[in-house]
Motif scaffolding. Structure first.
Motif, PDB file in Angstrom:
ATOM      1  N   THR A   1       5.804   8.225 -33.586  1.00 25.55           N
ATOM      2  CA  THR A   1       6.405   9.569 -33.545  1.00 25.55           C
ATOM      3  C   THR A   1       7.637   9.641 -34.439  1.00 25.55           C
ATOM      4  OG1 THR A   1       5.624   9.909 -31.282  1.00 25.55           O
ATOM      5  CG2 THR A   1       7.410  11.334 -32.052  1.00 25.55           C
ATOM      6  N   VAL A   2       8.509   8.658 -34.313  1.00 22.83           N
ATOM      7  CA  VAL A   2       9.749   8.656 -35.089  1.00 22.83           C
ATOM      8  C   VAL A   2       9.448   8.566 -36.588  1.00 22.83           C
ATOM      9  CG1 VAL A   2      11.855   7.364 -35.611  1.00 22.83           C
ATOM     10  CG2 VAL A   2      11.168   7.710 -33.228  1.00 22.83           C
TER      11      VAL A   2
ATOM     12  N   GLY B   1       3.315  14.478 -32.155  1.00 23.59           N
ATOM     13  CA  GLY B   1       4.184  14.378 -30.986  1.00 23.59           C
ATOM     14  C   GLY B   1       3.410  14.488 -29.685  1.00 23.59           C
TER      15      GLY B   1
ATOM     16  N   THR C   1       4.331  17.747 -38.751  1.00 28.77           N
ATOM     17  CA  THR C   1       3.255  17.168 -37.940  1.00 28.77           C
ATOM     18  C   THR C   1       3.680  16.969 -36.486  1.00 28.77           C
ATOM     19  OG1 THR C   1       3.925  14.883 -38.431  1.00 28.77           O
ATOM     20  CG2 THR C   1       2.322  15.910 -39.915  1.00 28.77           C
ATOM     21  N   ALA C   2       4.928  17.280 -36.161  1.00 29.11           N
ATOM     22  CA  ALA C   2       5.451  17.016 -34.820  1.00 29.11           C
ATOM     23  C   ALA C   2       4.607  17.617 -33.687  1.00 29.11           C
ATOM     24  CB  ALA C   2       6.902  17.483 -34.716  1.00 29.11           C
TER      25      ALA C   2
ATOM     26  N   SER D   1      -2.630  21.658 -29.969  1.00 24.83           N
ATOM     27  CA  SER D   1      -1.597  20.695 -29.574  1.00 24.83           C
ATOM     28  C   SER D   1      -1.869  20.139 -28.180  1.00 24.83           C
ATOM     29  CB  SER D   1      -0.214  21.357 -29.622  1.00 24.83           C
ATOM     30  OG  SER D   1       0.073  21.821 -30.932  1.00 24.83           O
TER      31      SER D   1
ATOM     32  N   LEU E   1       2.865  11.570 -27.016  1.00 24.79           N
ATOM     33  CA  LEU E   1       3.380  11.803 -25.665  1.00 24.79           C
ATOM     34  C   LEU E   1       2.296  11.501 -24.634  1.00 24.79           C
ATOM     35  CD1 LEU E   1       5.481  12.823 -23.644  1.00 24.79           C
ATOM     36  CD2 LEU E   1       4.655  15.156 -24.080  1.00 24.79           C
TER      37      LEU E   1
ATOM     38  N   CYS F   1       7.143  11.710 -37.914  1.00 20.72           N
ATOM     39  CA  CYS F   1       7.834  13.001 -37.843  1.00 20.72           C
ATOM     40  C   CYS F   1       9.098  13.053 -38.707  1.00 20.72           C
ATOM     41  CB  CYS F   1       8.156  13.358 -36.395  1.00 20.72           C
ATOM     42  SG  CYS F   1       6.679  13.641 -35.397  1.00 20.72           S
TER      43      CYS F   1
END
Length: 382
Positions: free
Chosen positions: A223-224, A238, A233-234, A93, A242, A227
């Motif tokens: 992302t919205v 994400g 998959t966040a 991540s 980010l 996810c």
């Protein structure tokens, strides 16, 4: 005196190594040669090769904590603790955070059709999944192996950990990172086989300028949407988005620089050495490893072919405005796959500049591989 000398001699690694350890040490030397002399992704191969070297000379460096006969708890080996962060999906991540901070999604935003080529290049993942099932792997093991086809090491580690396939993590990670390094060797023959010289010479129109607002909204929207559809998959998507938001917002330069430089390279060192340390002779030299390596290569070839074939279709539909070579960049090896598209195109026509066009499918492939991993997690209820 003689007894002391004998004890010292028997404490050396020579009395504890098997023939398998010596083979893996030679493999580590070969990886170091490819990284240093040939320049095959040295940032990845050098830490992996050194971890491989360490664990086959001193296996206890990966030993788990234990309680001795006196009831005293003994600490594990150094690389064991690094590896736990691989298992817990922390390092993968964080790698995605760094990749996001370094990535310009402008080519993808300017040419949204690149999403299709990024998706098509995931073909290899699903081909490898069904082949792995046929070879006797369980569903979860097959899913973990197949993700190698996305040429995305962090996602391979992430999915292995989530599906509980840590026993296969070493061979899968080494195969994934090795094929990422060998992109310039594996892809060109497939690309040339599936395209004509006329297609390789196609020059594409310059991409439209992308506004700052578009670049800021892109990571938020992705992302919205992703996810909400695949919440699992966040952690990957994400963190990727980010990091990209850090970059494109323009107001947190310190965070962007830290994520894309210092943090990224620290994580690469820790992840690479711990992945390499999973390749002890006992766990690596077996038939299962050979199957995984073969399946990974098949997945990678089919992934490249899937992207190129969709590129050919889009070339026809667009009246020859899309060079099929950029489809091969749909695998997640950023930016190596895009560079290969540029190189093969330049061989056909030195004035052809495909790099920025190929970056669209390339960054789309990163998202596509994360989505494929999320799909497997959803299927297995993780």
């Amino acid at each position: 005196m003689l007894e002391t000398l004998s004890n010292l001699v028997h404490q050396t690694a020579f009395f504890n190594l098997t023939w398998g350890n010596y083979i893996m040490i030679l493999v580590a030397f070969a990886f170091l040669y490819l990284a240093i002399k040939k320049g095959f992704e040295p940032l990845l191969l050098i830490p992996i090769a050194f971890g491989m070297l360490l664990v086959n000379i001193y296996p206890s460096i990966m030993a788990a904590p234990y309680t001795d006969a006196a009831g005293v708890e003994q600490a594990g080996g150094l690389l064991y603790y690094f590896f736990k962060l691989d298992e817990w999906s922390v390092f993968p991540s964080l790698i995605f955070l760094g990749v996001g901070a370094m990535t310009d999604f402008g080519p993808l935003i300017a040419n949204p059709i690149s999403f299709l080529m990024g998706a098509a290049a995931q073909l290899g993942i699903y081909v490898a999944y069904f082949l792995a099932i046929l070879l006797g792997f369980s569903g979860k093991a097959a899913a973990a192996i197949s993700i190698i086809g996305g040429a995305d090491g962090p996602t391979s580690l992430f999915l292995c950990g989530k599906l509980g396939q840590t026993a296969l993590m070493g061979p899968i990670a080494v195969a994934a990172y090795s094929y990422m390094s060998l992109v310039p060797i594996i892809q060109p023959p497939v690309m040339k086989l599936l395209t004509t010289e006329k297609e390789r010479k196609i020059k594409m129109e310059q991409l439209r300028p992308v506004s700052k607002l578009e670049k800021i909204l892109f990571p938020v929207i992705i992302t919205v949407v992703v996810c909400l559809i695949l919440p699992s998959t966040a952690p990957l998507v994400g963190m990727l988005m980010l990091g990209n938001l850090f970059r494109e917002s323009g107001v947190v330069k310190q965070l962007t620089e830290t994520a894309s430089n210092a943090m990224m390279y620290i994580v690469v060192i820790l992840l690479g050495t711990s992945v390499g340390a999973t390749t002890s002779a006992e766990s690596f030299l077996n038939v299962t490893t050979l199957k995984i390596v073969a399946l990974g290569l098949i997945a990678f070839i089919f992934g490249t072919a899937g992207g190129v074939l969709l590129g050919k279709l889009l070339c026809r539909l667009s009246g020859g405005k899309i060079n099929p070579l950029i489809g091969s960049a749909g695998v997640s090896a950023v930016p190596m796959a895009a560079r290969v598209s540029q190189k093969v195109g330049a061989e056909a026509d030195p004035t052809n500049f495909l790099l920025m066009h190929a970056m669209g499918p390339n960054v789309a492939g990163v998202i596509g591989t994360a989505v494929a991993a999320g799909t497997f997690m959803a299927i297995f209820g993780v």
